[in-house]
Design a protein around this motif. Structure first.
Motif, PDB file in Angstrom:
ATOM      1  N   ALA A 198       1.056  -1.249   0.002  1.00 23.32           N
ATOM      2  CA  ALA A 198       0.014   0.015   0.189  1.00 23.32           C
ATOM      3  C   ALA A 198       0.944   1.150   0.206  1.00 23.32           C
ATOM      4  O   ALA A 198       2.098   1.274   0.247  1.00 23.32           O
ATOM      5  N   PRO A 236      -5.404   3.367   2.695  1.00 23.73           N
ATOM      6  CA  PRO A 236      -5.007   2.143   1.704  1.00 23.73           C
ATOM      7  C   PRO A 236      -4.088   0.936   2.407  1.00 23.73           C
ATOM      8  O   PRO A 236      -4.705  -0.016   2.232  1.00 23.73           O
ATOM      9  N   ARG A 239      -7.389  -0.903   4.194  1.00 23.60           N
ATOM     10  CA  ARG A 239      -8.022  -1.632   3.024  1.00 23.60           C
ATOM     11  C   ARG A 239      -7.197  -2.791   2.691  1.00 23.60           C
ATOM     12  O   ARG A 239      -7.924  -3.956   2.860  1.00 23.60           O
ATOM     13  N   ALA A 240      -6.015  -2.481   2.459  1.00 21.04           N
ATOM     14  CA  ALA A 240      -5.093  -3.875   2.255  1.00 21.04           C
ATOM     15  C   ALA A 240      -5.019  -4.687   3.290  1.00 21.04           C
ATOM     16  O   ALA A 240      -5.155  -6.167   3.019  1.00 21.04           O
ATOM     17  N   ALA A 246      -9.456  -8.454  -0.862  1.00 23.20           N
ATOM     18  CA  ALA A 246      -8.098  -8.123  -1.234  1.00 23.20           C
ATOM     19  C   ALA A 246      -7.588  -9.534  -1.629  1.00 23.20           C
ATOM     20  O   ALA A 246      -7.795 -10.522  -0.771  1.00 23.20           O
ATOM     21  N   TYR A 252      -2.453  -0.987  -3.015  1.00 22.82           N
ATOM     22  CA  TYR A 252      -3.655  -0.145  -2.871  1.00 22.82           C
ATOM     23  C   TYR A 252      -2.858   1.272  -2.578  1.00 22.82           C
ATOM     24  O   TYR A 252      -1.920   1.427  -1.713  1.00 22.82           O
ATOM     25  N   PRO A 264      -8.981   4.763  -1.107  1.00 21.45           N
ATOM     26  CA  PRO A 264      -8.218   3.821  -1.539  1.00 21.45           C
ATOM     27  C   PRO A 264      -8.832   2.739  -2.578  1.00 21.45           C
ATOM     28  O   PRO A 264      -9.886   2.457  -2.367  1.00 21.45           O
ATOM     29  N   PRO A 266      -7.386  -0.363  -5.216  1.00 22.64           N
ATOM     30  CA  PRO A 266      -6.148  -1.016  -6.177  1.00 22.64           C
ATOM     31  C   PRO A 266      -5.359  -0.163  -7.367  1.00 22.64           C
ATOM     32  O   PRO A 266      -6.288   0.582  -7.863  1.00 22.64           O
TER      33      PRO A 266
END
Length: 296
Positions: A198, A236, A239-240, A246, A252, A264, A266
């Motif tokens: 990320a 990011p 989220r990753a 994911a 990200y 965020p 990909p």
């Protein structure tokens, strides 16, 4: 999902997360959000006092938070080994390892003689990940998230001599973070764990605190202009680390203009980061320099 926020983080109850550089900036915001969603979070920081102060800040806001601290100086392989041993002694498994800590603008070498930015940003996390890998592999769906940078695009690594000083040392270290992530994810194929990367975009953090003014001030101005607080910069990474959709080897970052701002999603990394020869060469020299040899 165009605006992924902390509200989208699934419950993390029962999960153990280790976050490096968690006493400030993006690392702190990452640790805070994970703790607020139920994870047991280990703040792995160079200063024990700052780690404990950060833990107190999180607990004041979330009294039920399960927070631990570990003293980790990525400048020293001895310290990394000691921190890994302490964490292993407390936890049979690790669900999330967030390789977040980083420096820029420093010159000189680490305690072990490595160029300091390459040594801390890449080799330190390479060593820590390897020393914790059996605990990570013991988790049912573990993730290793390594924080890179937009700046990786300016990095160059000689596949015939990956440790050689080349150009922008910070950019090289951030390219190394991605080469490491993609090679690691490939090597984790026989486990349930995945490796993801990320980057925060143009966030205002303390990573620039040692940088020359000519480098530090423009970066802080960009962060201020686009409103990239550390909390936004952490999205990011979060989220990753937590998005159920994911997958391994994803990267990200902010989805907005030049990946500086936005929520965020990909994103794509440089062609150099996907070079398999560079990935393998960097892995080989990293094992040699750190004397850490991974499972499998």
């Amino acid at each position: 999902m165009s605006k992924w926020t902390e509200a989208d983080i699934p419950e993390q109850n029962g999960r153990v997360a280790v976050v490096t550089g968690a006493n400030t900036g993006i690392g702190f915001e990452t640790a805070r959000a994970l703790a607020e969603h139920g994870a047991t979070v280990v703040l792995a920081c160079r200063s024990r006092e700052k780690a404990e102060a950060a833990a107190d800040r999180i607990i004041q806001n979330t009294p039920s938070a399960a927070i631990e601290t570990a003293q980790l100086d990525l400048n020293s392989l001895e310290s990394i080994s000691g921190a890994a041993e302490a964490i292993r002694g407390r936890h049979d498994r690790i669900d999330l390892l967030i390789n977040n800590a980083g420096v820029t603008g420093l010159s000189g070498v680490t305690e072990d003689g490595f160029e300091v930015q390459f040594g801390i940003n890449h080799l330190g996390h390479f060593a820590l990940t390897g020393l914790l890998l059996d605990r990570i592999a013991a988790a049912p769906a573990a993730r290793i998230v390594t924080v890179s940078s937009i700046g990786h695009r300016f990095g160059r690594i000689d596949p015939d001599n990956p440790a050689a000083p080349t150009g922008n040392a910070y950019a090289k270290s951030k390219l190394a973070n991605l080469l490491f992530t993609y090679e690691l994810d490939d090597r984790l194929a026989h486990t349930a764990a995945i490796a993801i990367a990320a980057h925060p975009g143009g966030a205002s953090t303390e990573v620039f605190r040692y940088s020359p003014a000519a480098f530090r001030l423009p970066n802080l101005a960009i962060a201020h202009l686009f409103g990239r607080t550390p909390a936004m910069g952490a999205l990011p990474t979060l989220r990753a680390a937590t998005d159920p959709h994911a997958t391994g080897s994803q990267y990200y970052g902010p989805a907005g203009l030049f990946e500086i701002q936005g929520y965020p999603a990909p994103v794509k990394s440089s062609t150099h980061s996907h070079d398999r020869k560079r990935q393998a060469a960097l892995w080989e020299v990293s094992e040699k320099l750190t004397d850490i040899h991974y499972l499998g």
